[in-house]
Design a protein around this motif. Structure first.
Motif, short mmCIF file in Angstrom:
data_model
loop_
_atom_site.label_atom_id
_atom_site.label_comp_id
_atom_site.label_asym_id
_atom_site.label_seq_id
_atom_site.Cartn_x
_atom_site.Cartn_y
_atom_site.Cartn_z
N ALA A 197 0.83 -1.20 0.00
CA ALA A 197 0.00 0.00 0.00
C ALA A 197 0.86 1.25 0.00
O ALA A 197 1.82 1.36 0.78
CB ALA A 197 -0.92 0.01 1.23
N LEU A 198 0.52 2.17 -0.88
CA LEU A 198 1.19 3.47 -0.93
C LEU A 198 0.22 4.51 -0.41
O LEU A 198 -0.83 4.77 -1.00
CB LEU A 198 1.59 3.79 -2.37
N LEU A 199 0.56 5.08 0.74
CA LEU A 199 -0.27 6.09 1.38
C LEU A 199 0.26 7.48 1.09
O LEU A 199 1.47 7.67 0.94
CB LEU A 199 -0.29 5.89 2.90
N GLY A 200 -0.64 8.45 1.11
CA GLY A 200 -0.20 9.82 0.94
C GLY A 200 -1.39 10.74 0.73
O GLY A 200 -2.44 10.31 0.24
N THR A 206 -19.53 1.52 3.24
CA THR A 206 -18.74 0.59 4.06
C THR A 206 -18.90 -0.86 3.61
O THR A 206 -17.92 -1.61 3.51
CB THR A 206 -19.14 0.71 5.54
N ARG A 207 -20.12 -1.26 3.29
CA ARG A 207 -20.36 -2.64 2.87
C ARG A 207 -19.65 -2.96 1.56
O ARG A 207 -18.99 -4.01 1.44
CB ARG A 207 -21.86 -2.89 2.72
N SER A 208 -19.76 -2.06 0.58
CA SER A 208 -19.10 -2.27 -0.70
C SER A 208 -17.58 -2.27 -0.56
O SER A 208 -16.88 -3.04 -1.21
CB SER A 208 -19.52 -1.18 -1.70
N ARG A 209 -17.08 -1.41 0.33
CA ARG A 209 -15.63 -1.36 0.55
C ARG A 209 -15.12 -2.69 1.12
O ARG A 209 -14.12 -3.23 0.65
CB ARG A 209 -15.29 -0.22 1.52
N ARG A 210 -15.86 -3.23 2.07
CA ARG A 210 -15.44 -4.51 2.66
C ARG A 210 -15.56 -5.66 1.67
O ARG A 210 -14.77 -6.62 1.72
CB ARG A 210 -16.23 -4.78 3.93
N THR A 211 -16.52 -5.58 0.77
CA THR A 211 -16.62 -6.58 -0.29
C THR A 211 -15.38 -6.53 -1.17
O THR A 211 -14.82 -7.58 -1.55
CB THR A 211 -17.88 -6.36 -1.14
N MET A 212 -14.95 -5.33 -1.53
CA MET A 212 -13.75 -5.18 -2.33
C MET A 212 -12.53 -5.72 -1.60
O MET A 212 -11.65 -6.34 -2.20
CB MET A 212 -13.54 -3.71 -2.70
N TRP A 213 -12.47 -5.48 -0.29
CA TRP A 213 -11.35 -6.02 0.50
C TRP A 213 -11.29 -7.53 0.39
O TRP A 213 -10.21 -8.12 0.24
CB TRP A 213 -11.49 -5.61 1.96
N SER A 214 -12.45 -8.17 0.48
CA SER A 214 -12.50 -9.64 0.40
C SER A 214 -12.00 -10.12 -0.96
O SER A 214 -11.25 -11.10 -1.05
CB SER A 214 -13.93 -10.14 0.65
N ILE A 215 -12.41 -9.42 -2.01
CA ILE A 215 -11.98 -9.79 -3.36
C ILE A 215 -10.47 -9.64 -3.50
O ILE A 215 -9.78 -10.51 -4.06
CB ILE A 215 -12.71 -8.93 -4.40
N ILE A 216 -9.94 -8.55 -2.97
CA ILE A 216 -8.49 -8.31 -3.04
C ILE A 216 -7.73 -9.39 -2.30
O ILE A 216 -6.72 -9.92 -2.79
CB ILE A 216 -8.15 -6.91 -2.49
N ARG A 217 -8.22 -9.77 -1.12
CA ARG A 217 -7.55 -10.84 -0.36
C ARG A 217 -7.57 -12.16 -1.12
O ARG A 217 -6.60 -12.92 -1.10
CB ARG A 217 -8.24 -11.00 1.00
N ASP A 236 -4.35 -0.62 6.75
CA ASP A 236 -4.12 -1.41 7.95
C ASP A 236 -4.70 -2.81 7.81
O ASP A 236 -4.11 -3.81 8.22
CB ASP A 236 -4.74 -0.70 9.16
N GLN A 237 -5.89 -2.90 7.21
CA GLN A 237 -6.57 -4.18 7.05
C GLN A 237 -5.91 -5.06 5.99
O GLN A 237 -5.85 -6.28 6.14
CB GLN A 237 -8.03 -3.94 6.65
N LEU A 238 -5.42 -4.45 4.92
CA LEU A 238 -5.00 -5.23 3.76
C LEU A 238 -3.50 -5.42 3.61
O LEU A 238 -3.04 -6.49 3.21
CB LEU A 238 -5.54 -4.58 2.48
N ALA A 239 -2.73 -4.38 3.87
CA ALA A 239 -1.35 -4.34 3.39
C ALA A 239 -0.38 -5.20 4.21
O ALA A 239 -0.44 -5.23 5.44
CB ALA A 239 -0.85 -2.90 3.37
N ASP A 240 0.49 -5.88 3.48
CA ASP A 240 1.63 -6.55 4.13
C ASP A 240 2.71 -5.53 4.45
O ASP A 240 3.36 -5.61 5.49
CB ASP A 240 2.19 -7.63 3.21
N ARG A 241 2.89 -4.56 3.54
CA ARG A 241 3.82 -3.46 3.77
C ARG A 241 3.19 -2.17 3.29
O ARG A 241 2.38 -2.16 2.36
CB ARG A 241 5.16 -3.69 3.06
N ILE A 242 3.59 -1.08 3.95
CA ILE A 242 3.05 0.24 3.63
C ILE A 242 4.21 1.21 3.43
O ILE A 242 5.19 1.19 4.19
CB ILE A 242 2.16 0.76 4.78
#
Length: 311
Positions: free
Chosen positions: A35-38, A167-178, A198-204
């Motif tokens: 994840a690239l934050l900024g 929020t629901r759609s975002r969490r659905t996308m998270w599941s797909i990404i995982r 925080d939920q998804l990234a191995d490194r940030i």
């Protein structure tokens, strides 16, 4: 998998007198989520555009999927998929037609089976023959990502993929990404949602004004910021008074009957607090450890909260 999917060194990009990328280095391990934050204007989208061959860097080198970004552009494009900030679906076409269009444009893919499989995978089968203009924001983003997967890319760039979703759609996308990563795909994610990273990234990596100001796992970044503490809650003011005398570096909250004691969160530090209480026959009703979150990290590193967090 331990090999690198993306390696960049000294990437630079400027527009006239404005430097957008100021010599950034990246190493994204295969089969992980990076994840690239900024904040807005930090250079996140420019980084994605450079790594996906949409624009040329002014300096530096990069290899994507083992291919040199400058000299093996076609091979890089064949190995990646890109989902931008805004869904790129054609609203005049149905979901099925959008996917079939991507199949037709991709010479390496044939047959209708892949369209049916992707519609089912993204729970879009029922809406497959409806115009994309009738889709919700979450459905459009799912269709957009499904279109990205037509060529079976091993590296996917997701530029703020959940912006504007509920929020629901975002969490659905998270599941797909995982699920994609569990299947061996590498995901390069840009986001302003700190919870998402925080939920998804191995490194940030945190990008600010074109420079990387920090990089690590979510936990490593949190540990860099002071503020970890133990919070003890007592049942009476007398107990709070006694504990405050024993743990003199603590900060008390009279109304909540709590004592906040600085700690690094490690077992040695926690044992010291508990042993001191036990030494004076004191007992807290509750005992919790609080650590800085990514909001604290972002604020400390960039000097301001993200635009999303600030709203």
């Amino acid at each position: 998998m331990t090999s690198s999917a993306i390696v960049a060194s000294g990437l630079r990009k400027a527009y006239k007198d404005k430097t957008v990328l100021d010599g950034i280095d990246l190493d994204v391990r295969a089969g992980t989520i990076f994840a690239l934050l900024g904040p807005n204007g930090a250079g996140k989208t420019t980084t994605v555009n450079v790594l996906t061959t949409l624009i040329e860097a002014d300096g530096g080198t990069a290899r994507v999927a083992g291919h040199d970004l400058a000299s093996e552009t076609k091979k890089v494009r064949a190995a990646i998929g890109v989902t931008g900030q805004f869904a790129s679906v054609d609203e005049l076409l149905t979901g099925e037609e959008n996917l079939q269009l991507m199949v037709d444009l991709n010479r390496r893919v044939t047959g209708k089976r892949i369209v049916a499989d992707l519609l089912e995978r993204f729970d879009l089968t029922e809406a497959a023959r409806k115009p994309a203009s009738t889709y919700s924001g979450g459905m459009r983003r799912k269709l957009d990502l499904a279109m990205t997967l037509v060529g079976d890319p091993r590296i996917i760039f997701l530029d703020e993929p959940t912006t504007g979703l509920d929020t629901r759609s975002r969490r659905t996308m998270w599941s797909i990404i995982r699920e994609l990563v569990a299947g061996g795909v590498t995901v390069f994610l840009t986001t302003q949602y700190l919870e998402e990273a925080d939920q998804l990234a191995d490194r940030i990596a945190v990008l600010d004004q074109g420079k990387l100001v920090a990089e690590g796992t979510p936990d490593e970044l949190k540990r860099r910021i002071p503020g970890t503490h133990v919070r003890l809650r007592f049942t009476t003011t007398a107990e709070l008074d006694a504990a405050a005398r024993v743990l003199s570096d603590g900060t008390r909250d009279e109304e909540a009957l709590t004592l906040r004691v600085p700690s690094d969160g490690g077992t040695k530090s926690l044992r010291h607090v508990l042993d001191r209480l036990d030494e004076y026959a004191l007992s807290a009703e509750t005992f919790t450890v609080h650590t800085p979150d990514l909001d604290d990290v972002f604020l400390a590193l960039t000097g301001h909260a993200t635009e999303v967090a600030a709203k």
